[in-house]
Design a protein around this motif. Structure first.
Motif, PDB file in Angstrom:
ATOM      1  N   ASP A  34      30.833  49.832  50.830  1.00  0.00           N
ATOM      2  CA  ASP A  34      32.199  49.390  51.133  1.00  0.00           C
ATOM      3  C   ASP A  34      32.469  47.997  50.571  1.00  0.00           C
ATOM      4  OD1 ASP A  34      32.538  51.756  52.491  1.00  0.00           O
ATOM      5  OD2 ASP A  34      32.357  50.866  54.494  1.00  0.00           O
ATOM      6  N   ALA A  35      31.519  47.087  50.750  1.00  0.00           N
ATOM      7  CA  ALA A  35      31.722  45.706  50.293  1.00  0.00           C
ATOM      8  C   ALA A  35      31.863  45.644  48.776  1.00  0.00           C
ATOM      9  CB  ALA A  35      30.564  44.823  50.757  1.00  0.00           C
ATOM     10  N   GLU A  36      31.143  46.503  48.063  1.00  0.00           N
ATOM     11  CA  GLU A  36      31.239  46.507  46.605  1.00  0.00           C
ATOM     12  C   GLU A  36      32.603  47.014  46.137  1.00  0.00           C
ATOM     13  OE1 GLU A  36      26.956  47.376  44.773  1.00  0.00           O
ATOM     14  OE2 GLU A  36      27.536  48.872  46.266  1.00  0.00           O
ATOM     15  N   LEU A  37      33.064  48.097  46.732  1.00  0.00           N
ATOM     16  CA  LEU A  37      34.394  48.615  46.370  1.00  0.00           C
ATOM     17  C   LEU A  37      35.475  47.592  46.696  1.00  0.00           C
ATOM     18  CD1 LEU A  37      33.991  52.275  47.681  1.00  0.00           C
ATOM     19  CD2 LEU A  37      34.129  51.560  45.292  1.00  0.00           C
ATOM     20  N   LEU A  38      35.328  46.948  47.833  1.00  0.00           N
ATOM     21  CA  LEU A  38      36.295  45.931  48.244  1.00  0.00           C
ATOM     22  C   LEU A  38      36.281  44.748  47.276  1.00  0.00           C
ATOM     23  CD1 LEU A  38      38.347  45.154  50.409  1.00  0.00           C
ATOM     24  CD2 LEU A  38      36.459  44.230  51.781  1.00  0.00           C
ATOM     25  N   ALA A  39      35.090  44.379  46.794  1.00  0.00           N
ATOM     26  CA  ALA A  39      34.979  43.266  45.847  1.00  0.00           C
ATOM     27  C   ALA A  39      35.724  43.550  44.553  1.00  0.00           C
ATOM     28  CB  ALA A  39      33.508  42.982  45.561  1.00  0.00           C
ATOM     29  N   ILE A  40      35.721  44.827  44.133  1.00  0.00           N
ATOM     30  CA  ILE A  40      36.459  45.187  42.917  1.00  0.00           C
ATOM     31  C   ILE A  40      37.951  44.969  43.122  1.00  0.00           C
ATOM     32  CG2 ILE A  40      37.091  47.124  41.421  1.00  0.00           C
ATOM     33  CD1 ILE A  40      34.250  48.202  41.815  1.00  0.00           C
ATOM     34  N   LEU A  41      38.460  45.293  44.313  1.00  0.00           N
ATOM     35  CA  LEU A  41      39.866  45.053  44.606  1.00  0.00           C
ATOM     36  C   LEU A  41      40.179  43.563  44.656  1.00  0.00           C
ATOM     37  CD1 LEU A  41      40.600  47.681  47.424  1.00  0.00           C
ATOM     38  CD2 LEU A  41      41.460  47.713  45.089  1.00  0.00           C
ATOM     39  N   LEU A  42      39.275  42.786  45.217  1.00  0.00           N
ATOM     40  CA  LEU A  42      39.500  41.340  45.362  1.00  0.00           C
ATOM     41  C   LEU A  42      39.463  40.624  44.012  1.00  0.00           C
ATOM     42  CD1 LEU A  42      37.286  40.691  48.505  1.00  0.00           C
ATOM     43  CD2 LEU A  42      39.778  40.589  48.421  1.00  0.00           C
ATOM     44  N   ARG A  43      38.621  41.115  43.097  1.00  0.00           N
ATOM     45  CA  ARG A  43      38.452  40.587  41.730  1.00  0.00           C
ATOM     46  C   ARG A  43      37.730  39.242  41.700  1.00  0.00           C
ATOM     47  NH1 ARG A  43      43.705  41.849  41.731  1.00  0.00           N
ATOM     48  NH2 ARG A  43      44.344  39.690  41.356  1.00  0.00           N
ATOM     49  N   THR A  44      38.176  38.266  42.478  1.00  0.00           N
ATOM     50  CA  THR A  44      37.560  36.930  42.470  1.00  0.00           C
ATOM     51  C   THR A  44      37.243  36.501  43.890  1.00  0.00           C
ATOM     52  OG1 THR A  44      39.718  35.839  42.586  1.00  0.00           O
ATOM     53  CG2 THR A  44      38.791  36.219  40.383  1.00  0.00           C
ATOM     54  N   GLY A  45      36.291  35.588  43.997  1.00  0.00           N
ATOM     55  CA  GLY A  45      35.955  35.028  45.290  1.00  0.00           C
ATOM     56  C   GLY A  45      36.526  33.635  45.440  1.00  0.00           C
ATOM     57  N   THR A  46      35.735  32.724  45.963  1.00  0.00           N
ATOM     58  CA  THR A  46      36.126  31.321  46.110  1.00  0.00           C
ATOM     59  C   THR A  46      35.127  30.472  45.332  1.00  0.00           C
ATOM     60  OG1 THR A  46      34.742  30.907  48.064  1.00  0.00           O
ATOM     61  CG2 THR A  46      36.924  31.881  48.443  1.00  0.00           C
ATOM     62  N   GLU A  47      35.283  29.160  45.402  1.00  0.00           N
ATOM     63  CA  GLU A  47      34.349  28.276  44.713  1.00  0.00           C
ATOM     64  C   GLU A  47      32.947  28.388  45.303  1.00  0.00           C
ATOM     65  OE1 GLU A  47      35.736  24.313  44.495  1.00  0.00           O
ATOM     66  OE2 GLU A  47      37.558  24.811  43.392  1.00  0.00           O
ATOM     67  N   GLU A  48      32.873  28.769  46.585  1.00  0.00           N
ATOM     68  CA  GLU A  48      31.581  28.808  47.268  1.00  0.00           C
ATOM     69  C   GLU A  48      30.954  30.209  47.293  1.00  0.00           C
ATOM     70  OE1 GLU A  48      34.352  27.639  48.873  1.00  0.00           O
ATOM     71  OE2 GLU A  48      34.016  25.515  48.397  1.00  0.00           O
ATOM     72  N   GLU A  49      31.729  31.238  47.050  1.00  0.00           N
ATOM     73  CA  GLU A  49      31.194  32.582  47.208  1.00  0.00           C
ATOM     74  C   GLU A  49      31.793  33.529  46.174  1.00  0.00           C
ATOM     75  OE1 GLU A  49      32.223  33.751  51.184  1.00  0.00           O
ATOM     76  OE2 GLU A  49      34.356  33.408  50.855  1.00  0.00           O
ATOM     77  N   SER A  50      31.039  34.549  45.853  1.00  0.00           N
ATOM     78  CA  SER A  50      31.500  35.567  44.911  1.00  0.00           C
ATOM     79  C   SER A  50      32.483  36.512  45.596  1.00  0.00           C
ATOM     80  CB  SER A  50      30.294  36.367  44.397  1.00  0.00           C
ATOM     81  OG  SER A  50      29.732  37.122  45.462  1.00  0.00           O
ATOM     82  N   ALA A  51      33.104  37.371  44.799  1.00  0.00           N
ATOM     83  CA  ALA A  51      34.019  38.379  45.367  1.00  0.00           C
ATOM     84  C   ALA A  51      33.265  39.289  46.325  1.00  0.00           C
ATOM     85  CB  ALA A  51      34.659  39.191  44.243  1.00  0.00           C
ATOM     86  N   TYR A  52      32.009  39.590  45.991  1.00  0.00           N
ATOM     87  CA  TYR A  52      31.188  40.449  46.860  1.00  0.00           C
ATOM     88  C   TYR A  52      30.925  39.770  48.200  1.00  0.00           C
ATOM     89  CZ  TYR A  52      27.098  43.024  48.539  1.00  0.00           C
ATOM     90  OH  TYR A  52      26.216  43.738  49.303  1.00  0.00           O
ATOM     91  N   GLN A  53      30.610  38.489  48.163  1.00  0.00           N
ATOM     92  CA  GLN A  53      30.356  37.755  49.399  1.00  0.00           C
ATOM     93  C   GLN A  53      31.627  37.621  50.235  1.00  0.00           C
ATOM     94  OE1 GLN A  53      28.727  34.337  47.384  1.00  0.00           O
ATOM     95  NE2 GLN A  53      26.611  34.868  47.954  1.00  0.00           N
ATOM     96  N   LEU A  54      32.754  37.424  49.559  1.00  0.00           N
ATOM     97  CA  LEU A  54      34.025  37.372  50.266  1.00  0.00           C
ATOM     98  C   LEU A  54      34.311  38.722  50.926  1.00  0.00           C
ATOM     99  CD1 LEU A  54      36.751  36.143  51.045  1.00  0.00           C
ATOM    100  CD2 LEU A  54      37.586  36.662  48.741  1.00  0.00           C
ATOM    101  N   ALA A  55      34.019  39.803  50.213  1.00  0.00           N
ATOM    102  CA  ALA A  55      34.219  41.142  50.780  1.00  0.00           C
ATOM    103  C   ALA A  55      33.347  41.340  52.019  1.00  0.00           C
ATOM    104  CB  ALA A  55      33.898  42.197  49.727  1.00  0.00           C
ATOM    105  N   GLN A  56      32.092  40.896  51.954  1.00  0.00           N
ATOM    106  CA  GLN A  56      31.201  41.001  53.113  1.00  0.00           C
ATOM    107  C   GLN A  56      31.763  40.219  54.299  1.00  0.00           C
ATOM    108  OE1 GLN A  56      27.454  39.704  51.237  1.00  0.00           O
ATOM    109  NE2 GLN A  56      26.628  41.691  51.836  1.00  0.00           N
ATOM    110  N   ARG A  57      32.291  39.040  54.021  1.00  0.00           N
ATOM    111  CA  ARG A  57      32.852  38.212  55.099  1.00  0.00           C
ATOM    112  C   ARG A  57      34.071  38.878  55.724  1.00  0.00           C
ATOM    113  NH1 ARG A  57      36.375  33.795  54.798  1.00  0.00           N
ATOM    114  NH2 ARG A  57      36.058  33.528  52.545  1.00  0.00           N
TER     115      ARG A  57
END
Length: 232
Positions: A34-57
């Motif tokens: 789920d977090a990986e699919l969500l990361a694709i939708l998000l495209r980018t994260g923040t300066e501190e975290e990747s899109a994948y980490q943002l999706a996990q959060r």
């Protein structure tokens, strides 16, 4: 430094499990969490975290995918890393999923029992925060040929006017109608107003020649059929 530039700098240093696009191309979407699919939708994260980490959060904050799908625009944008555009894109993706699921179920089988209606509509209506009065329009084989939300708000006989219900039924050349509404409290027990509305609509249906087969009240993974309960 922007989140986009930061992600570019990290580039190939990002672990493969944090590069869901590459994994999706290699193994297909079904292989992704789920977090990986969500990361694709998000495209980018923040300066501190990747899109994948943002999706996990996001998934942790809302407890699971269902909780995230129910989040409002305000709830999403209150979180760091989610602006108005990202929030709108997420909500649009979840809404498309819900609509696709509903349309697929509509085409699967004829409606024979109240539980057939409940199986189709509970996922769509159980989490609504306001009462929605919805009509399903059926053909002569009891297959759903259309769906319409007639109004949103507290149920009252003066608001749910037969004219609105049967105007839509006639437009679709319906043979019958099934009415539904949800109780945001989660308790599907019918109120006096629910029973009055049902009787009014059934009488109007007899006049115009379109049967009102049932009125199903949706709660939290529960339902009550007014027909089964003896109110019709």
């Amino acid at each position: 430094m922007s989140a986009t530039n930061c992600n570019k700098i990290r580039g190939n240093h990002v672990p493969i499990y944090e590069r869901p696009r590459e994994r999706m191309l290699a193994y297909g979407s079904a292989a992704l969490a789920d977090a990986e699919l969500l990361a694709i939708l998000l495209r980018t994260g923040t300066e501190e975290e990747s899109a994948y980490q943002l999706a996990q959060r996001l998934l942790f904050h809302f407890e699971d995918l269902r909780g995230l799908s129910e989040a409002t625009q305000e709830e999403l944008t209150a979180l760091r890393g989610i602006g108005p555009v990202k929030a709108a894109e997420l909500r649009a993706a979840f809404e498309l999923g819900k609509r696709l699921s509903s349309k697929g179920k509509f085409q699967q089988k004829a409606i024979r029992l109240p539980r057939d209606v409940a199986e189709i509509m509970i996922p769509e209506m159980r989490d609504l925060k306001q009462e929605h009065f919805v009509c399903l329009f059926l053909n002569t084989k009891n297959r759903i040929i259309g769906k319409q939300t007639i109004f949103v708000g507290s149920l009252d006989a003066s608001i749910v006017h037969p004219r609105e219900v049967f105007k839509e039924a006639i437009k679709r050349s319906s043979a019958a109608v099934i009415c539904l509404h949800n109780h945001p409290s989660g308790d599907p027990t019918p109120s006096r107003e629910d029973i009055e509305v049902t009787r009014t609509l059934r009488q109007a249906g007899e006049v115009v020649g379109i049967s009102v087969l049932d009125h199903v009240i949706i709660g939290d993974d529960r339902y009550i059929s007014l027909k089964e309960a003896g109110y019709m």
